[in-house]
Design a protein around this motif. Structure first.
Motif, mmCIF file in Angstrom:
data_model
loop_
_atom_site.group_PDB
_atom_site.id
_atom_site.type_symbol
_atom_site.label_atom_id
_atom_site.label_comp_id
_atom_site.label_asym_id
_atom_site.label_seq_id
_atom_site.Cartn_x
_atom_site.Cartn_y
_atom_site.Cartn_z
ATOM 1 N N ASP A 97 0.831 -1.214 0.000
ATOM 2 C CA ASP A 97 0.000 0.000 0.000
ATOM 3 C C ASP A 97 0.862 1.258 0.000
ATOM 4 O O ASP A 97 0.502 2.264 -0.604
ATOM 5 C CB ASP A 97 -0.891 0.037 1.254
ATOM 6 N N LYS A 98 1.980 1.190 0.712
ATOM 7 C CA LYS A 98 2.815 2.389 0.849
ATOM 8 C C LYS A 98 3.495 2.755 -0.465
ATOM 9 O O LYS A 98 3.841 3.910 -0.674
ATOM 10 C CB LYS A 98 3.838 2.199 1.968
ATOM 11 N N PRO A 146 -1.298 24.222 11.656
ATOM 12 C CA PRO A 146 -0.048 23.708 12.232
ATOM 13 C C PRO A 146 0.936 23.208 11.167
ATOM 14 O O PRO A 146 1.773 22.376 11.451
ATOM 15 C CB PRO A 146 -0.524 22.585 13.150
ATOM 16 N N SER A 191 2.751 19.650 10.898
ATOM 17 C CA SER A 191 2.139 18.550 11.640
ATOM 18 C C SER A 191 0.678 18.336 11.252
ATOM 19 O O SER A 191 -0.036 17.600 11.910
ATOM 20 C CB SER A 191 2.285 18.753 13.150
ATOM 21 N N PRO A 243 -1.767 16.811 8.319
ATOM 22 C CA PRO A 243 -1.689 15.982 7.106
ATOM 23 C C PRO A 243 -2.104 16.749 5.845
ATOM 24 O O PRO A 243 -1.633 16.443 4.756
ATOM 25 C CB PRO A 243 -2.654 14.835 7.377
ATOM 26 N N TYR A 247 12.863 14.444 4.367
ATOM 27 C CA TYR A 247 13.587 13.551 5.275
ATOM 28 C C TYR A 247 13.891 14.261 6.590
ATOM 29 O O TYR A 247 13.729 13.700 7.671
ATOM 30 C CB TYR A 247 14.874 13.085 4.595
ATOM 31 N N GLY A 269 6.051 11.999 7.878
ATOM 32 C CA GLY A 269 4.810 12.211 8.616
ATOM 33 C C GLY A 269 4.099 13.480 8.191
ATOM 34 O O GLY A 269 4.543 14.148 7.273
ATOM 35 N N PRO A 270 3.040 13.856 8.824
ATOM 36 C CA PRO A 270 2.291 13.058 9.801
ATOM 37 C C PRO A 270 1.402 12.024 9.113
ATOM 38 O O PRO A 270 0.765 12.330 8.107
ATOM 39 C CB PRO A 270 1.443 14.113 10.514
ATOM 40 N N GLY A 271 1.408 10.841 9.673
ATOM 41 C CA GLY A 271 0.588 9.767 9.119
ATOM 42 C C GLY A 271 0.886 9.472 7.659
ATOM 43 O O GLY A 271 -0.026 9.270 6.883
ATOM 44 N N ASN A 272 2.183 9.475 7.297
ATOM 45 C CA ASN A 272 2.630 9.178 5.930
ATOM 46 C C ASN A 272 2.198 10.219 4.891
ATOM 47 O O ASN A 272 2.286 9.976 3.692
ATOM 48 C CB ASN A 272 2.161 7.792 5.467
ATOM 49 N N TYR A 292 14.391 4.944 0.197
ATOM 50 C CA TYR A 292 15.526 5.014 1.126
ATOM 51 C C TYR A 292 15.269 4.148 2.357
ATOM 52 O O TYR A 292 16.127 3.408 2.814
ATOM 53 C CB TYR A 292 15.759 6.474 1.525
ATOM 54 N N ARG A 293 14.045 4.249 2.884
ATOM 55 C CA ARG A 293 13.681 3.489 4.067
ATOM 56 C C ARG A 293 13.796 1.986 3.812
ATOM 57 O O ARG A 293 14.315 1.246 4.636
ATOM 58 C CB ARG A 293 12.243 3.841 4.434
ATOM 59 N N ALA A 308 15.693 0.560 1.564
ATOM 60 C CA ALA A 308 17.079 0.180 1.311
ATOM 61 C C ALA A 308 17.889 0.136 2.597
ATOM 62 O O ALA A 308 18.621 -0.819 2.842
ATOM 63 C CB ALA A 308 17.723 1.141 0.319
ATOM 64 N N THR A 314 16.816 1.157 6.131
ATOM 65 C CA THR A 314 16.247 0.807 7.431
ATOM 66 C C THR A 314 15.785 -0.638 7.422
ATOM 67 O O THR A 314 16.081 -1.400 8.335
ATOM 68 C CB THR A 314 15.061 1.723 7.778
ATOM 69 N N ASN A 315 15.081 -1.015 6.366
ATOM 70 C CA ASN A 315 14.557 -2.375 6.308
ATOM 71 C C ASN A 315 15.528 -3.335 5.625
ATOM 72 O O ASN A 315 15.241 -4.517 5.512
ATOM 73 C CB ASN A 315 13.211 -2.392 5.590
ATOM 74 N N VAL A 330 18.073 -7.615 12.368
ATOM 75 C CA VAL A 330 17.874 -7.730 10.915
ATOM 76 C C VAL A 330 19.223 -7.940 10.231
ATOM 77 O O VAL A 330 19.339 -8.734 9.295
ATOM 78 C CB VAL A 330 17.062 -6.543 10.338
ATOM 79 N N ALA A 332 2.760 21.078 18.772
ATOM 80 C CA ALA A 332 3.558 21.322 17.565
ATOM 81 C C ALA A 332 4.437 22.561 17.713
ATOM 82 O O ALA A 332 5.407 22.728 16.985
ATOM 83 C CB ALA A 332 2.638 21.468 16.358
ATOM 84 N N ALA A 370 12.864 -1.973 13.457
ATOM 85 C CA ALA A 370 12.975 -0.680 12.772
ATOM 86 C C ALA A 370 11.715 -0.401 11.941
ATOM 87 O O ALA A 370 11.200 0.711 11.905
ATOM 88 C CB ALA A 370 14.212 -0.650 11.875
ATOM 89 N N THR A 393 3.635 6.279 12.450
ATOM 90 C CA THR A 393 2.554 6.651 11.542
ATOM 91 C C THR A 393 1.197 6.497 12.229
ATOM 92 O O THR A 393 0.344 7.377 12.145
ATOM 93 C CB THR A 393 2.603 5.760 10.287
ATOM 94 N N GLN A 396 0.563 9.223 14.772
ATOM 95 C CA GLN A 396 0.245 10.488 14.089
ATOM 96 C C GLN A 396 -1.192 10.462 13.569
ATOM 97 O O GLN A 396 -1.912 11.450 13.688
ATOM 98 C CB GLN A 396 1.229 10.741 12.952
ATOM 99 N N ASN A 397 -1.597 9.316 13.030
ATOM 100 C CA ASN A 397 -2.971 9.210 12.520
ATOM 101 C C ASN A 397 -3.998 9.326 13.637
ATOM 102 O O ASN A 397 -5.072 9.890 13.436
ATOM 103 C CB ASN A 397 -3.167 7.883 11.781
ATOM 104 N N THR A 403 -4.128 13.096 14.786
ATOM 105 C CA THR A 403 -4.702 14.036 13.828
ATOM 106 C C THR A 403 -6.179 13.706 13.612
ATOM 107 O O THR A 403 -6.869 14.380 12.859
ATOM 108 C CB THR A 403 -3.981 13.988 12.466
ATOM 109 N N GLU A 429 5.409 -8.238 7.608
ATOM 110 C CA GLU A 429 6.847 -8.029 7.404
ATOM 111 C C GLU A 429 7.633 -9.086 8.192
ATOM 112 O O GLU A 429 8.597 -9.657 7.680
ATOM 113 C CB GLU A 429 7.221 -6.609 7.854
ATOM 114 N N TYR A 478 10.696 -12.994 7.531
ATOM 115 C CA TYR A 478 11.982 -13.337 8.143
ATOM 116 C C TYR A 478 11.919 -14.669 8.865
ATOM 117 O O TYR A 478 12.451 -14.830 9.947
ATOM 118 C CB TYR A 478 12.425 -12.239 9.113
#
Lengths: 307, 442
Positions: free
Chosen positions: A78-79, A162, A165, A167, A246, A252-255, A265-266, A268, A270-271, B114, B269, B403, B411, B414-415, B418, B437, B441
């Motif tokens: 979904d992302k 705001p 912050s 969406p 970044y 954020g907020p909430g993607n 990037y995330r 590559a 982070t995950n 990981v 904020a 992570a 997320t 935040q949802n 808001t 996810e 693994y």
């Protein structure tokens, strides 16, 4: 195209000994660049294509997984679609805004007023500020409680949102930050404006054209090649947009500001899913390619070159 | 086929083949890595270990002095080349690019599992066995969770821990007519105090009693105070929909709604960015904050009469709950000297002097129990030291996908604030995504 190549070949064949020697020497001189390009650019590009078909995770030897990464991106992530949507939204907002603002500023800066050099420099200054520094400053400007922007809005009786912050406002806020750093585009537009022959305006004046008509019938058509250049560059930039988001919102907020490159990037780093991120990169490449092609093809209809 | 394009096609093919070869070369290197443990550690030939870490230049200087003082005299043959200010991303890139890094300290424990799964780290278990030591006796248990696999294998060692605790402003307590020496004892009292300590003027929040809608990491603490668990330690299942977590979030949001969610959001904020801590500025009376904030307040030169302690909990069973993390020391797979690298990692992790001095320097906490006594002359810091060793201290989710989990949690939070999702809906999404996810693994 092919005909031209054939002509080129003919030319090389018909070169004198001296000319052939120069050609070889010339090639030898640019060889560091050619070798560098092949090793540092072309090889990594095609490596990433290969990795996009693997489960590469940086450390382990990659396993071939065929189209799995692509299938997962299009069917289960979904992302992926959300980040693509955010990026296209950002592009559709930032691109027209940056053309209008840069052009308007350039037209203003082209007027013959005293101290114009000062103003020209002033608008260029933001472009030499590192992105990280300007992002930090903008976080303060956009601060809903103590920020300059909301303080200014309060003066005219508006209760500011705001910004980062919210969406709804986070993407427009980032567009605003981007517009602040538009100095180099302004300079290019300014150069183009100054390249327009004065006789066109004189002729228009004789015909009784007002300044509005002069702008839309002479100025803008005359600088369409620069607008075209800006559109192509800006499209590539908008689709790769990363740094400010970044630093300032982290997605954020909430993607709401999870842009394509940020998500890539995330994945590559982070995950630790390099193969997956490579697949994302290739999809981005194709998207940018298509967007650019549309602009290039359409340019035949609206870009005017002087005869 | 258009033969004129042949050179280009060859180029692409060559690149692809090269790329493929690049991968297979790594296979052989990876399998070459020694697995056997030398039982006789003293190295005869001098070796140099490349040691990367995330500390800043000043901290690395101090670390080097400690190495000079405590390591070099006993290990003349193992030289340490320390490099600071490198984050996990850079280590990841360097190591996958073939650069040799023997030992690293990460500033965040989430990559350990990981990376271990991806084969980047040396399994330290066989080396640890040679030490005839029980790690649970040596180390603060909660910090250890981040480097210990469910099957008991260790892919790292802890180095200086950190946690969070409850801070209250005594001056603001006095002004509100509350006893400054009596912080709230449970969640009900926390809510009562929060109301008493909140000041609203002309419809705008001037002071907030309890810091609502905090940093997502702090909200993890709040969930733990309600008895929430983010994963099942036995099965490894993700439990983001734990009713206790949802209860905690609902409690916080309902408190926010009493003052107006939008008003609270805009108040909160206003305090983002460095040097803009609402608690330090006296705008928030009670909050959660890291153990380092004690030093931060001291160094900032602000006069703030405040107390620190454990976060009040919903039930005495969760008393002194707090989340502990560590700066893990790992040995990277491409090291040519795993034995020596382990020795150095073991020295850093277990030396009480290094632990005490360095943890004090970076305002963190000792990871070894031996360094806890008399760790600091500051009683507030000692509160955090004791908290980190409480029976209810733990890592929130020391799982392979931690992570990924924290970004999903952020997320979701935040949802919720808001107003785009209820706690139930948001946590449902977190659980679904993180479990999916985690299932990759296996």
């Amino acid at each position: 195209m092919l005909k031209e190549l054939r002509v080129q070949k003919e030319k090389i064949r018909s070169l004198t000994k001296q000319e052939k020697r120069s050609l070889r020497l010339g090639l030898a001189f640019i060889s560091p660049w050619i070798v560098g390009f092949l090793i540092l650019i072309l090889y990594p590009i095609f490596s990433s294509l290969y990795y996009s078909f693997t489960d590469f995770a940086s450390f382990r030897p990659p396993n071939w997984v065929g189209l799995n990464n692509y299938v997962e991106l299009f069917t289960r992530d979904d992302k992926f679609f959300l980040s693509l949507y955010n990026t296209i939204f950002f592009f559709l907002l930032a691109m027209p805004a940056s053309v209008i603002v840069a052009l308007a500023l350039a037209i203003l800066l082209n007027s013959k007023l005293r101290g114009m050099t000062f103003f020209r420099s002033l608008f260029f200054v933001p472009t030499i500020v590192p992105a990280v520094a300007s992002a930090a400053v903008w976080m303060w400007i956009l601060n809903p409680q103590w920020g300059l922007l909301n303080a200014a809005l309060r003066l005219v009786g508006i209760h500011g949102p705001p910004w980062l912050s919210s969406p709804d406002w986070a993407k427009p806020s980032l567009v605003l930050v981007a517009l602040w750093g538009i100095g180099s585009e302004v300079i290019i537009y300014l150069a183009a404006l100054q390249g327009i022959p004065r006789d066109y305006y004189e002729a228009a004046l004789v015909d009784g054209a007002n300044s509005w008509q002069r702008t839309f019938s002479i100025t803008i058509p005359m600088i369409t090649p620069v607008i075209f250049f800006h559109l192509v560059n800006g499209t590539i930039w908008a689709f790769q947009y990363f740094t400010e988001a970044y630093i300032m919102t982290g997605g954020g907020p909430g993607n709401a500001t999870l842009f394509y490159s940020l998500y890539l990037y995330r994945n590559a780093f982070t995950n630790v899913k390099m193969g997956y991120a490579s697949a994302q990169a290739w999809i981005l490449f194709i998207v940018v390619m298509v967007a650019t092609l549309i602009i290039v093809v359409s340019s035949k209809r609206w870009v005017y070159y002087e005869e | 086929m258009n033969w004129k394009r042949l050179p280009f096609v060859i180029l692409i093919c060559a690149s692809l083949i090269l790329a493929a070869c690049g991968g297979t070369q790594k296979t052989t290197e990876a399998t070459k890595a020694p697995v056997a443990v030398a039982t006789n550690p003293p190295a005869t030939e001098p070796v140099t270990l490349v040691f990367w870490n995330g500390f800043n230049a000043h901290e690395v200087d101090t670390l080097n002095q400690m190495i000079e003082k405590y390591w070099n005299p006993t290990h003349p043959n193992i030289k340490i080349e320390a490099k600071g200010e490198v984050g996990p991303d850079q280590i990841l890139t360097a190591v996958s690019g073939g650069e040799t890094v023997d030992v690293a300290i990460l500033w965040d424990p989430t990559p350990v599992k990981v990376w271990a799964y991806q084969g980047a780290l040396v399994d330290l278990t066989p080396y640890i066995e040679t030490q005839n030591a029980n790690l649970e006796d040596i180390f603060v248990p909660a910090g250890l969770e981040w480097v210990k696999q469910p099957d008991g294998h260790y892919f790292g060692l802890p180095f200086v821990n950190f946690n969070r605790g409850f801070y209250w402003n005594k001056d603001l307590f006095r002004k509100a007519g509350l006893d400054p020496e009596k912080p709230p004892q449970n969640i009900t009292e926390l809510a009562e105090y929060a109301r008493k300590l909140t000041i609203v003027e002309n419809g705008e929040i001037k002071q907030l009693g309890w810091a609502i809608n905090q940093d997502p990491s702090n909200l993890i603490e709040l969930a733990m105070a309600f008895g929430g668990h983010f994963y099942d330690a036995q099965t490894g299942k993700i439990t983001a929909t734990d009713p206790k977590i949802i209860e905690a979030l609902k409690w916080d949001v309902s408190l926010a709604k009493e003052f107006g969610l939008e008003k609270v959001n805009s108040f909160v904020a206003g305090f983002t960015g460095a040097g803009n801590d609402p608690f330090v500025l006296g705008k928030v009376a009670m909050t959660l904050s890291g153990c380092w904030t004690v030093t931060f307040i001291k160094n900032a030169g602000v006069t703030l009469d405040y107390g620190v302690g454990a976060l009040p909990t919903a039930d005495p069973a969760y008393a002194r709950s707090n989340e502990v993390e560590t700066n893990p020391i790992v040995v990277l797979k491409n090291t040519k000297h795993p034995q020596q690298a382990f020795e150095f990692a073991w020295f850093l992790a277990t030396n009480p002097d290094v632990s005490r001095e360095f943890a004090n320097l970076v305002s963190n906490l000792p990871q070894v129990k031996a360094a806890m006594k008399n760790f600091s002359s500051d009683p507030k810091t000692m509160v955090f030291v004791d908290l980190s060793n409480s029976p209810n201290a733990r890592g929130w989710a020391p799982v392979t996908v931690s992570a990924f989990y924290i970004t999903e949690w952020t997320t979701a939070v935040q949802n919720i604030y808001t107003g785009s999702a209820t706690p139930e809906e948001a946590m449902e999404v977190v659980n679904k995504n993180v479990q999916a996810e985690a299932d990759k693994y296996k």
